[in-house]
Design a protein around this motif. Structure first.
Motif, PDB file in Angstrom:
ATOM      1  N   LEU A 229      50.143  44.576  41.430  1.00 36.01           N
ATOM      2  CA  LEU A 229      49.331  44.024  42.517  1.00 36.01           C
ATOM      3  C   LEU A 229      49.218  44.995  43.682  1.00 36.01           C
ATOM      4  N   GLN A 230      50.297  45.687  43.979  1.00 40.27           N
ATOM      5  CA  GLN A 230      50.269  46.635  45.093  1.00 40.27           C
ATOM      6  C   GLN A 230      49.409  47.854  44.787  1.00 40.27           C
ATOM      7  N   GLY A 231      49.082  48.074  43.508  1.00 40.10           N
ATOM      8  CA  GLY A 231      48.213  49.188  43.146  1.00 40.10           C
ATOM      9  C   GLY A 231      46.729  48.863  43.193  1.00 40.10           C
ATOM     10  N   ILE A 232      46.394  47.600  43.467  1.00 37.28           N
ATOM     11  CA  ILE A 232      44.980  47.220  43.564  1.00 37.28           C
ATOM     12  C   ILE A 232      44.449  47.643  44.933  1.00 37.28           C
ATOM     13  N   PRO A 233      43.352  48.388  44.993  1.00 36.04           N
ATOM     14  CA  PRO A 233      42.825  48.837  46.291  1.00 36.04           C
ATOM     15  C   PRO A 233      42.446  47.666  47.194  1.00 36.04           C
ATOM     16  N   GLU A 234      42.873  47.725  48.435  1.00 36.21           N
ATOM     17  CA  GLU A 234      42.569  46.658  49.392  1.00 36.21           C
ATOM     18  C   GLU A 234      41.085  46.594  49.704  1.00 36.21           C
ATOM     19  N   SER A 235      40.394  47.719  49.508  1.00 40.34           N
ATOM     20  CA  SER A 235      38.958  47.757  49.809  1.00 40.34           C
ATOM     21  C   SER A 235      38.161  46.802  48.919  1.00 40.34           C
ATOM     22  N   LEU A 236      38.658  46.532  47.705  1.00 42.04           N
ATOM     23  CA  LEU A 236      37.957  45.598  46.825  1.00 42.04           C
ATOM     24  C   LEU A 236      37.965  44.183  47.409  1.00 42.04           C
ATOM     25  N   TYR A 237      39.106  43.790  47.969  1.00 41.92           N
ATOM     26  CA  TYR A 237      39.189  42.467  48.584  1.00 41.92           C
ATOM     27  C   TYR A 237      38.344  42.396  49.857  1.00 41.92           C
ATOM     28  N   ASP A 238      38.356  43.471  50.629  1.00 41.54           N
ATOM     29  CA  ASP A 238      37.557  43.493  51.860  1.00 41.54           C
ATOM     30  C   ASP A 238      36.074  43.356  51.540  1.00 41.54           C
ATOM     31  N   ALA A 239      35.623  44.076  50.509  1.00 42.19           N
ATOM     32  CA  ALA A 239      34.212  43.993  50.130  1.00 42.19           C
ATOM     33  C   ALA A 239      33.856  42.597  49.629  1.00 42.19           C
ATOM     34  N   ALA A 240      34.771  41.990  48.865  1.00 42.22           N
ATOM     35  CA  ALA A 240      34.515  40.647  48.355  1.00 42.22           C
ATOM     36  C   ALA A 240      34.454  39.619  49.481  1.00 42.22           C
ATOM     37  N   LYS A 241      35.337  39.767  50.472  1.00 38.04           N
ATOM     38  CA  LYS A 241      35.332  38.830  51.603  1.00 38.04           C
ATOM     39  C   LYS A 241      34.053  38.964  52.432  1.00 38.04           C
ATOM     40  N   VAL A 242      33.553  40.196  52.555  1.00 41.77           N
ATOM     41  CA  VAL A 242      32.292  40.404  53.267  1.00 41.77           C
ATOM     42  C   VAL A 242      31.153  39.672  52.560  1.00 41.77           C
ATOM     43  N   ASP A 243      31.224  39.640  51.216  1.00 42.42           N
ATOM     44  CA  ASP A 243      30.187  38.952  50.435  1.00 42.42           C
ATOM     45  C   ASP A 243      30.394  37.449  50.379  1.00 42.42           C
ATOM     46  N   GLY A 244      31.435  36.949  51.037  1.00 46.69           N
ATOM     47  CA  GLY A 244      31.658  35.505  51.100  1.00 46.69           C
ATOM     48  C   GLY A 244      32.582  34.945  50.047  1.00 46.69           C
ATOM     49  N   ALA A 245      33.335  35.789  49.361  1.00 46.94           N
ATOM     50  CA  ALA A 245      34.239  35.307  48.316  1.00 46.94           C
ATOM     51  C   ALA A 245      35.483  34.683  48.937  1.00 46.94           C
ATOM     52  N   GLY A 246      35.938  33.595  48.359  1.00 49.05           N
ATOM     53  CA  GLY A 246      37.156  32.932  48.817  1.00 49.05           C
ATOM     54  C   GLY A 246      38.371  33.430  48.063  1.00 49.05           C
ATOM     55  N   PRO A 247      39.551  32.863  48.340  1.00 48.85           N
ATOM     56  CA  PRO A 247      40.788  33.299  47.665  1.00 48.85           C
ATOM     57  C   PRO A 247      40.726  33.156  46.150  1.00 48.85           C
ATOM     58  N   TRP A 248      40.167  32.024  45.656  1.00 48.02           N
ATOM     59  CA  TRP A 248      40.111  31.828  44.219  1.00 48.02           C
ATOM     60  C   TRP A 248      39.159  32.825  43.558  1.00 48.02           C
ATOM     61  N   GLN A 249      38.008  33.093  44.188  1.00 51.23           N
ATOM     62  CA  GLN A 249      37.079  34.079  43.632  1.00 51.23           C
ATOM     63  C   GLN A 249      37.694  35.471  43.598  1.00 51.23           C
ATOM     64  N   CYS A 250      38.433  35.820  44.667  1.00 49.43           N
ATOM     65  CA  CYS A 250      39.107  37.131  44.701  1.00 49.43           C
ATOM     66  C   CYS A 250      40.136  37.241  43.584  1.00 49.43           C
ATOM     67  N   PHE A 251      40.883  36.154  43.386  1.00 50.21           N
ATOM     68  CA  PHE A 251      41.909  36.183  42.341  1.00 50.21           C
ATOM     69  C   PHE A 251      41.266  36.273  40.963  1.00 50.21           C
ATOM     70  N   ARG A 252      40.191  35.516  40.730  1.00 49.97           N
ATOM     71  CA  ARG A 252      39.585  35.461  39.402  1.00 49.97           C
ATOM     72  C   ARG A 252      38.827  36.732  39.048  1.00 49.97           C
ATOM     73  N   TYR A 253      38.082  37.288  40.020  1.00 49.76           N
ATOM     74  CA  TYR A 253      37.187  38.393  39.696  1.00 49.76           C
ATOM     75  C   TYR A 253      37.738  39.769  40.090  1.00 49.76           C
ATOM     76  N   ILE A 254      38.839  39.802  40.842  1.00 45.88           N
ATOM     77  CA  ILE A 254      39.426  41.093  41.219  1.00 45.88           C
ATOM     78  C   ILE A 254      40.857  41.209  40.707  1.00 45.88           C
ATOM     79  N   THR A 255      41.697  40.245  41.084  1.00 42.36           N
ATOM     80  CA  THR A 255      43.123  40.360  40.759  1.00 42.36           C
ATOM     81  C   THR A 255      43.370  40.333  39.254  1.00 42.36           C
ATOM     82  N   LEU A 256      42.855  39.317  38.576  1.00 41.82           N
ATOM     83  CA  LEU A 256      43.111  39.201  37.138  1.00 41.82           C
ATOM     84  C   LEU A 256      42.560  40.380  36.333  1.00 41.82           C
ATOM     85  N   PRO A 257      41.296  40.821  36.543  1.00 47.73           N
ATOM     86  CA  PRO A 257      40.827  41.995  35.783  1.00 47.73           C
ATOM     87  C   PRO A 257      41.660  43.245  36.035  1.00 47.73           C
TER      88      PRO A 257
END
Length: 303
Positions: A191-219
């Motif tokens: 988890l610590q190796g996942i770039p934080e910029s991916l979450y920042d970009a997703a939040k800018v697009d309106g993604a919530g915690p569950w969307q971030c987990f499903r489409y960024i964290t799990l892949p």
């Protein structure tokens, strides 16, 4: 006179050969250790399973596949195989899901996360035999604190280790507790190796915690999850310590696993050839399950 490009090719090939030789020298100690303690015992187990091998008799005649024919007609072997699968199906999903949940929680910027990481990881560095003795006392129907509160709260069973129904769930519970922190630490590192910029970009697009987990964290966790699932399956198939200490395979063989049955055949009944055939079947099972998992459930690295 030889052109400069030809000299460069010769020097480059010599350098590569030297690098290859150095690499082989560095790998050689590991190859020797694996050959002596892994490859040779596997070959020796095959040889033993094909002979009538008794440590008290000097002659070991060749008997072919007799042990394997006896094995497939052995109801105790099938019971041990079922118990091993039961333990694996109970431990692996819970271990992976709970450790992933803890890893996600403990990578948040919260107070005390370092302390809780250490607390959850602590059982992984302890001796499994000693921890199993402690759990055996905790679940003892006469003096165990867990059994006491089970009776107090009118739970279904207070005699965990004396019941054919509840003995295996008790062993599964200890197995999950023991390895939860180890799996959690691996997933925290991923988890610590996942770039934080991916979450920042997703939040800018309106993604919530569950969307971030499903489409960024799990892949992004797929390679680490593949490793922890494979490791969990292999270690579950090889379960021995806590079963031997807590129940000894009882009551009525309800917790006897393949490794424990191998131990009894080899070191209590001195049927080394029969024990080797069980060990070889277990090796093929673990190898087959791991191969299928890597072959059909392999995930490409996410970018």
């Amino acid at each position: 006179m030889m052109p400069r490009s030809s000299w460069a090719k010769i020097i480059r090939s010599v350098f590569r050969n030297r690098q290859a030789r150095a690499g082989y020298l560095f790998v050689l100690p590991s190859i020797l250790v694996l050959s002596v303690f892994v490859i040779w015992p596997i070959i020796q187990a095959v040889w033993l399973s094909l002979h009538d091998w008794n440590p008290l008799i000097p002659e070991h005649p060749f008997i072919g596949l007799s042990n394997y024919r006896q094995l497939f007609a052995d109801s105790r072997f099938w019971n041990a195989l079922w118990n091993t699968l039961y333990y694996t199906l109970g431990v692996v999903p819970a271990r992976v899901v709970f450790s992933l949940f803890l890893a996600v929680i403990l990578t948040q910027k919260l107070r005390g996360t370092t302390f809780f990481r250490a607390v959850y990881f602590l059982p992984a560095i302890g001796s499994f035999a000693i921890l199993a003795i402690a759990w055996k006392f905790l679940m003892d129907p006469d003096i165990g604190i867990i059994s006491y509160y089970s009776r107090l709260l009118h739970l279904p069973s207070s005699e965990w280790l004396r019941s054919t129904t509840w003995a295996m769930p008790a062993v599964i519970l200890v197995g999950i507790w023991k390895w939860l922190g180890f799996t959690m630490v691996i997933l925290i590192a991923a988890l610590q190796g996942i770039p934080e910029s991916l979450y920042d970009a997703a939040k800018v697009d309106g993604a919530g915690p569950w969307q971030c987990f499903r489409y960024i964290t799990l892949p992004m966790l797929r390679p680490a999850l593949l490793f922890v699932v494979a490791d969990s399956i292999i270690s579950s198939f090889q379960v021995f310590d806590q079963v031997y200490v807590m129940t000894g395979g009882g009551p009525l063989f309800s917790t006897e696993t393949l490794v424990l049955y191998t131990y009894y055949q080899g070191f209590e009944f001195f049927n080394m050839d029969y024990a080797s055939s069980i060990a070889w079947i277990l090796f093929l099972l673990v190898f087959g399950v791991t191969f299928l998992q890597l072959r059909y459930f392999r995930f490409r690295e996410a970018y």
